[in-house]
Design a protein around this motif. Structure first.
Motif, PDB file in Angstrom:
ATOM      1  N   LEU A  40       0.830  -1.205   0.000  1.00 56.28           N
ATOM      2  CA  LEU A  40       0.000   0.000   0.000  1.00 56.28           C
ATOM      3  C   LEU A  40       0.863   1.252   0.000  1.00 56.28           C
ATOM      4  N   ARG A  47     -13.195  -1.210  -9.547  1.00 58.92           N
ATOM      5  CA  ARG A  47     -14.010  -2.019  -8.648  1.00 58.92           C
ATOM      6  C   ARG A  47     -14.236  -1.288  -7.336  1.00 58.92           C
ATOM      7  N   ARG A  97      -2.842  -5.583  -4.751  1.00 56.78           N
ATOM      8  CA  ARG A  97      -3.883  -6.594  -4.945  1.00 56.78           C
ATOM      9  C   ARG A  97      -3.340  -7.902  -5.507  1.00 56.78           C
ATOM     10  N   ARG A 128      -9.526 -16.529   2.507  1.00 60.51           N
ATOM     11  CA  ARG A 128      -8.869 -16.928   1.257  1.00 60.51           C
ATOM     12  C   ARG A 128      -7.496 -17.543   1.480  1.00 60.51           C
ATOM     13  N   TYR A 131     -16.847  -3.273   4.888  1.00 60.79           N
ATOM     14  CA  TYR A 131     -17.562  -2.487   3.884  1.00 60.79           C
ATOM     15  C   TYR A 131     -18.978  -2.221   4.386  1.00 60.79           C
ATOM     16  N   GLN A 169      -9.502   6.021   4.600  1.00 61.91           N
ATOM     17  CA  GLN A 169      -8.534   5.424   3.676  1.00 61.91           C
ATOM     18  C   GLN A 169      -8.460   3.903   3.874  1.00 61.91           C
ATOM     19  N   GLU A 170      -8.606   3.490   5.135  1.00 61.42           N
ATOM     20  CA  GLU A 170      -8.534   2.063   5.467  1.00 61.42           C
ATOM     21  C   GLU A 170      -9.477   1.221   4.606  1.00 61.42           C
ATOM     22  N   LEU A 171     -10.657   1.781   4.321  1.00 61.50           N
ATOM     23  CA  LEU A 171     -11.661   1.025   3.590  1.00 61.50           C
ATOM     24  C   LEU A 171     -11.147   0.675   2.198  1.00 61.50           C
ATOM     25  N   MET A 222     -13.239 -11.127  -5.669  1.00 61.21           N
ATOM     26  CA  MET A 222     -12.208 -10.372  -6.372  1.00 61.21           C
ATOM     27  C   MET A 222     -11.162 -11.298  -6.984  1.00 61.21           C
ATOM     28  N   ARG A 223     -10.993 -12.465  -6.388  1.00 59.87           N
ATOM     29  CA  ARG A 223      -9.989 -13.395  -6.895  1.00 59.87           C
ATOM     30  C   ARG A 223     -10.616 -14.500  -7.729  1.00 59.87           C
ATOM     31  N   ASP A 273      -7.937   0.682   1.323  1.00 63.92           N
ATOM     32  CA  ASP A 273      -6.766  -0.188   1.461  1.00 63.92           C
ATOM     33  C   ASP A 273      -7.214  -1.632   1.638  1.00 63.92           C
ATOM     34  N   ALA A 274      -8.271  -1.809   2.432  1.00 62.54           N
ATOM     35  CA  ALA A 274      -8.792  -3.158   2.642  1.00 62.54           C
ATOM     36  C   ALA A 274      -9.231  -3.761   1.312  1.00 62.54           C
ATOM     37  N   ALA A 275      -9.968  -2.990   0.536  1.00 62.27           N
ATOM     38  CA  ALA A 275     -10.448  -3.504  -0.748  1.00 62.27           C
ATOM     39  C   ALA A 275      -9.279  -3.826  -1.673  1.00 62.27           C
ATOM     40  N   ARG A 276      -8.255  -2.983  -1.614  1.00 64.52           N
ATOM     41  CA  ARG A 276      -7.112  -3.211  -2.497  1.00 64.52           C
ATOM     42  C   ARG A 276      -6.384  -4.498  -2.108  1.00 64.52           C
ATOM     43  N   THR A 277      -6.134  -4.689  -0.811  1.00 63.80           N
ATOM     44  CA  THR A 277      -5.463  -5.927  -0.416  1.00 63.80           C
ATOM     45  C   THR A 277      -6.380  -7.134  -0.640  1.00 63.80           C
ATOM     46  N   ASP A 278      -7.682  -6.913  -0.629  1.00 63.81           N
ATOM     47  CA  ASP A 278      -8.596  -8.012  -0.941  1.00 63.81           C
ATOM     48  C   ASP A 278      -8.588  -8.347  -2.429  1.00 63.81           C
ATOM     49  N   GLY A 279      -7.921  -7.523  -3.227  1.00 61.87           N
ATOM     50  CA  GLY A 279      -7.762  -7.866  -4.637  1.00 61.87           C
ATOM     51  C   GLY A 279      -8.587  -7.030  -5.607  1.00 61.87           C
ATOM     52  N   ALA A 280      -9.156  -5.915  -5.148  1.00 61.04           N
ATOM     53  CA  ALA A 280     -10.016  -5.122  -6.026  1.00 61.04           C
ATOM     54  C   ALA A 280      -9.205  -4.106  -6.828  1.00 61.04           C
ATOM     55  N   SER A 281      -9.610  -3.886  -8.089  1.00 63.01           N
ATOM     56  CA  SER A 281      -8.978  -2.861  -8.918  1.00 63.01           C
ATOM     57  C   SER A 281      -9.577  -1.497  -8.565  1.00 63.01           C
ATOM     58  N   PHE A 302      -7.367  -4.282   9.798  1.00 64.74           N
ATOM     59  CA  PHE A 302      -7.086  -2.892  10.130  1.00 64.74           C
ATOM     60  C   PHE A 302      -7.583  -2.547  11.527  1.00 64.74           C
ATOM     61  N   PHE A 330     -16.126 -10.986  -0.225  1.00 71.62           N
ATOM     62  CA  PHE A 330     -15.547 -10.015  -1.161  1.00 71.62           C
ATOM     63  C   PHE A 330     -14.183 -10.443  -1.711  1.00 71.62           C
ATOM     64  N   GLU A 347     -17.853  -0.601  -6.212  1.00 70.20           N
ATOM     65  CA  GLU A 347     -18.447  -1.453  -5.168  1.00 70.20           C
ATOM     66  C   GLU A 347     -18.307  -0.890  -3.756  1.00 70.20           C
ATOM     67  N   ILE A 348     -17.321  -0.042  -3.549  1.00 67.69           N
ATOM     68  CA  ILE A 348     -17.094   0.448  -2.190  1.00 67.69           C
ATOM     69  C   ILE A 348     -17.450   1.930  -2.079  1.00 67.69           C
TER      70      ILE A 348
END
Ligand SMILES: Nc1ncnc2c1ncn2[C@@H]1O[C@H](COP(=O)(O)OP(=O)(O)O)[C@@H](O)[C@H]1O
Ligand SMILES: [Mg+2]
Lengths: 349, 280
Positions: free
Chosen positions: A52, B184, A73, A150, A87, B169-171, A102-103, B173-181, A81, A98, B188-189
């Protein structure tokens, strides 16, 4: 399998330092804890592992592969966190699903995995709720479930328990350790709470001012601190640090006299002694001070003594009681004395 | 106890009295419009005001039979809905970029966008007329859609941006580490999380658009593009003289849908209106 190496990591924003120089080698399946006061660079280091944040200098290496240019990603790490980061518009079920979506995990698999993860953190009954309808502890478990669902290469947890009350924190601590052992996934856990670090960690990385102060097992960190920062950060209450002079192999400070030192040193020195290595004596002893405070806790009594203008903490017997300003004698365990160079703070061995 | 309860009751009566009089004060013009719209022409201009008029649907019948009211209504609705749609499609990605990415001149761009609202619209009226003439869009609702969208784009972007800045920002970052572009994450968020802001911005844009007069007058010349606001002005001309009751009725009818929408979302609206100001 995930072994993480951080080599020569620095992070700077303009002239603000996040991390100055970090080198760590994290073994596969290890639970490593970054411990340090607020602002020391723990989160920054973790975010660089997650992808990040880009390091200004240095490399993040995962199983021998340099990860610097790989997007967050695509790194296959799962992060928990401090603020949970669930979400808000999705149900708990959708939250946990989720990362699978995504995967591109097959739809037929998704449902089974979500329910398994939810059961593992005992959240099976709450899957239809929105995050806003959950308590703090339940949200925390939902965030955990989303991370474990996952089976990532690695867990990153940034102060995941700091928003919970003390009792819940202890319960969740045990649960996190149990899950980590069960899943055998390399984990980096960030906290500023030394008890959390001591109880969870395979190894602790103590940080301060963007620099690593010491890396070691909880036992090593506790019984063999590298410098005054580590000594003063670990333990509750932490180690007493007493400045004084060494002359003719004899330590001298206001109220404190220690003969036959195990070190060869001359001049100013900082003596470290833990409250639990002090014992109240009838007379004589190494320290003579006046009783400043007596705090019974049930299983022991915290005794604070005033020697010169310095306060010294002692853990006394549970039934120890005293009036204030009474003169009190204390002996130190000679096997457990620590000496530090007051100029550098480094341990003298 | 009893006296305290009585005092509470009195306080409440006083409070309702004050609020009630204020509401009445604000509503009098609206009620007066309705009352004029529903009386015959003979009772409008009189030496003595007539507070309780004869009920008459003259004006109502007239606006539908003598004027292409249906066209005006359709033009208004299409131009406004179209312009809001254009605004949202452009503003949501722009607001996301302004709220999340750091790049050189980001703050300036935000300010430039807002500064388009600071200029008197009359300054650009003539150039815009020629622009649309050259594009062959004069007297079409397409031109209205574009001009309304242009007028509102800055406010819509600004409001949505301020809602987006409230998302931790955390939200993401969470989506990004979860694999979202990025896309997305936006879809979605972010968008679901700022939906109240998007609705607020859309309603504010609608209000501005429905009240827009200057550019509409410039662009529209027939019922092809006349909207309610310009049509209203047209009632004043012609050999019939000023037809006050029809004007009042149309004005009232134009007011009702906005009123209903605003009441429905008023909780979000006050936040939307003050937010840009306090958050900067
Ligand atoms: N995005 C950023 N921009 C500038 N400075 C930052 C940023 N993030 C963190 N810092 C600074 O880097 C230092 C380390 O921060 P952080 O890693 O969050 O500390 P910790 O997690 O240990 O409390 C702090 O001094 C903080 O102010
Ligand atoms: Mg932090």
């Amino acid at each position: 399998m995930a072994r993480i190496e951080l080599t020569g990591i620095q992070k700077r924003w303009g002239n603000v330092w996040g991390v100055r120089d970090v080198n760590i080698d994290i073994a596969d399946q290890e639970l490593i804890v970054f411990l340090g006061p607020s602002g020391c660079g723990k989160t920054t280091t973790m975010r660089m592992i997650a992808g990040l944040e880009d390091p200004t200098e240095g490399q993040v290496i995962m199983d021998g592969e340099v990860m610097n240019d790989i997007d967050a990603r695509d790194r296959d790490v799962a992060m928990v966190f401090q603020g949970y980061a669930l979400y808000p518009n999705m149900t708990i079920y959708e939250n946990i699903r989720f990362p699978l979506r995504m995967r591109s995990v097959p739809r037929s698999e998704q449902d089974r995995l979500v329910r398994e993860a939810a059961d593992m953190v005992e959240l099976g009954d709450l899957l239809d709720r929105k995050p806003s309808a959950l308590s703090g502890g339940q949200r925390q478990r939902a965030a955990l479930a989303r991370a474990i669902v996952r089976q990532p290469q690695m867990f990153l947890m940034d102060e995941p328990l700091s928003n919970l009350d003390a009792k819940l924190r202890q319960a969740m601590r045990v649960q996190i350790k149990h899950l980590q052992r069960q899943l055998k996934i390399t984990t980096v856990y960030v906290t500023h709470d030394q008890i959390e670090a001591m109880t969870l960690a395979d190894r602790i990385v103590i940080m301060e001012g963007g620099l690593i102060q010491q890396i070691g097992t909880p036992d090593q960190i506790y019984s063999d601190p590298a410098n005054t920062f580590v000594a003063g950060f670990i333990g509750a209450p932490p180690m007493n640090l007493i400045e004084g002079q060494v002359k003719d192999n004899r330590f001298q400070s206001a109220g404190v006299t220690l003969p036959d030192l195990p070190i060869s040193w001359d001049g100013p020195v900082t003596l470290g002694v833990r409250p639990e290595d002090c014992r109240v004596a009838a007379d004589g002893g190494h320290l003579i001070g006046q009783v400043y405070g007596v705090e019974p806790t049930g299983d022991m009594t915290y005794l604070t003594l005033k020697a010169g203008d310095r306060l010294i903490e002692v853990k006394a017997d549970r039934d120890y009681r005293s009036d204030l300003d009474v003169t009190c004698h204390v002996t130190f365990d000679p096997q457990r004395l620590y000496f530090f160079d007051p100029k550098t703070g480094q341990r003298i061995r | 106890m009893a006296s305290q309860r009585r005092k509470r009751g009195q306080n409440r009566v006083v409070r309702y009295l004050i609020l009630g009089s204020w509401a009445l004060f604000c509503l009098v013009p609206v009620i007066w419009f309705l009352s004029i719209g529903l009386r015959p022409r003979t009772e409008i201009i009189t030496p003595q005001p007539i507070y309780v008029p004869t009920l008459s649907l003259d004006a109502w019948n007239m606006i539908w039979s003598d004027w292409p009211m249906g066209s005006y209504l359709r033009n208004s609705v299409l131009a406004i809905v179209g312009s809001v749609a254009i605004d949202l499609v452009l503003a949501i990605p722009a607001a996301y970029s302004l709220s999340r990415y750091t790049y050189r001149g980001r703050e300036d761009i935000g300010f430039y966008i807002l500064s388009t609202r600071m200029m008197a619209p009359a300054i650009v009226a003539i150039p815009i007329f020629f622009l649309f003439r050259n594009m062959g869009l004069l007297d079409t609702i397409w031109a209205l859609m574009l001009i309304y969208a242009a007028i509102n784009l800055s406010v819509v972007t600004w409001i949505i941006r301020s809602y987006m800045m409230d998302i931790p920002q955390e939200l993401e970052d969470a989506a990004r580490t979860d694999g979202a572009s990025d896309l997305r994450i936006l879809w979605e968020i972010i968008i679901p999380a700022v939906l109240p802001g998007i609705i607020t911005a859309a309603v504010i844009a609608m209000i501005f658009a429905i009240n827009e007069f200057l550019f509409t007058l410039l662009i529209a010349s027939t019922k092809n593009a006349y909207t309610m606001s310009v049509a209203l002005a047209n009632f004043t001309g012609g050999s019939d003289g000023v037809i006050y009751n029809a004007i009042a009725l149309v004005a009232f009818l134009a007011f009702v849908p906005i009123f209903v929408v605003v009441v429905a979302i008023q909780k979000h609206l006050s936040r939307g209106l003050t937010m840009g100001a306090v958050k900067g």
